[in-house]
Design a protein around this motif. Structure first.
Motif, short mmCIF file in Angstrom:
data_model
loop_
_atom_site.label_atom_id
_atom_site.label_comp_id
_atom_site.label_asym_id
_atom_site.label_seq_id
_atom_site.Cartn_x
_atom_site.Cartn_y
_atom_site.Cartn_z
N LYS A 112 0.87 -1.19 0.00
CA LYS A 112 0.00 0.00 0.00
C LYS A 112 0.89 1.23 0.00
CE LYS A 112 -3.63 -2.59 0.90
NZ LYS A 112 -4.50 -3.03 -0.12
N ILE A 113 0.62 2.17 -0.90
CA ILE A 113 1.46 3.36 -1.06
C ILE A 113 0.60 4.61 -1.03
CG2 ILE A 113 3.10 4.53 -2.57
CD1 ILE A 113 3.60 1.74 -3.88
N VAL A 114 1.04 5.61 -0.25
CA VAL A 114 0.39 6.91 -0.21
C VAL A 114 1.49 7.95 -0.37
CG1 VAL A 114 -0.99 8.53 1.13
CG2 VAL A 114 -1.40 6.08 1.35
N GLY A 115 1.33 8.90 -1.29
CA GLY A 115 2.35 9.92 -1.51
C GLY A 115 1.74 11.25 -1.90
N ALA A 116 2.51 12.30 -1.68
CA ALA A 116 2.08 13.65 -2.05
C ALA A 116 3.27 14.42 -2.60
CB ALA A 116 1.48 14.38 -0.86
N GLY A 159 6.27 10.11 0.67
CA GLY A 159 5.27 9.07 0.72
C GLY A 159 5.62 8.00 1.73
N VAL A 160 4.67 7.15 1.96
CA VAL A 160 4.87 5.99 2.83
C VAL A 160 4.24 4.78 2.15
CG1 VAL A 160 2.77 6.41 4.19
CG2 VAL A 160 4.62 5.10 5.18
N ILE A 217 6.36 -4.02 7.33
CA ILE A 217 7.45 -3.13 6.96
C ILE A 217 6.84 -1.80 6.50
CG2 ILE A 217 7.60 -3.97 4.57
CD1 ILE A 217 10.71 -3.60 4.96
N TYR A 218 7.41 -0.72 7.01
CA TYR A 218 7.01 0.64 6.65
C TYR A 218 8.20 1.29 5.95
CZ TYR A 218 3.17 0.01 9.92
OH TYR A 218 2.06 -0.45 10.57
N ILE A 219 7.96 1.85 4.76
CA ILE A 219 9.00 2.50 3.98
C ILE A 219 8.58 3.94 3.78
CG2 ILE A 219 10.29 2.51 1.82
CD1 ILE A 219 9.51 -0.53 1.60
#
Length: 127
Positions: free
Chosen positions: A11-15, A30-31, A97-99
């Motif tokens: 799952k990816i969220v970015g701005a 993003g994360v 895992i969080y990136i």
């Protein structure tokens, strides 16, 4: 406005940020996160090494160090290529895992860097 996407379980969220009238190039933070298949049985060093390896290819590593979020292991990485600089943190928390990743044009690192670090420092675990 943040954009969300799902890439094979990740799952990816970015701005984006950083555009001005004089410079239309964007920077981005993003994360991404993913539940790992065998929770609790991972070698955290191997996972953190694997999560950062691709980001070090063809890049100059400016800083790499082990970090923690609470009691959970993590890795901090800053690298630069001929076109951009990237600030990154990876955490392994209870089988997830969080990136966290922020990057922008390398020649704007002095201005984008404080924003990137503020975003990365704002990451918290809830519950």
């Amino acid at each position: 406005t943040p954009k969300e996407q799902d890439q094979g379980g990740l799952k990816i969220v970015g701005a984006e940020f950083g555009t001005t009238a004089a410079d239309s190039r964007t920077a981005m933070c993003g994360v991404a996160f993913m539940k790992l298949p065998v929770a609790g049985k991972q070698n955290s060093k191997v996972i953190l090494d694997g999560a950062t390896a691709r980001h070090k290819q063809s890049a100059k590593v400016i800083e790499e160090k082990d970090v923690k979020i609470g009691k959970h292991p993590g890795r901090s990485l800053i690298n630069e290529t001929t076109s951009h600089r990237k600030w990154m943190r990876v955490y392994l928390v209870d089988g997830t895992i969080y990136i966290l990743n922020c990057g922008g044009p390398f020649d704007r690192a002095a201005g984008d860097g404080p924003i990137a670090l503020k975003v990365l420092d704002s990451f918290q675990l809830t519950k």
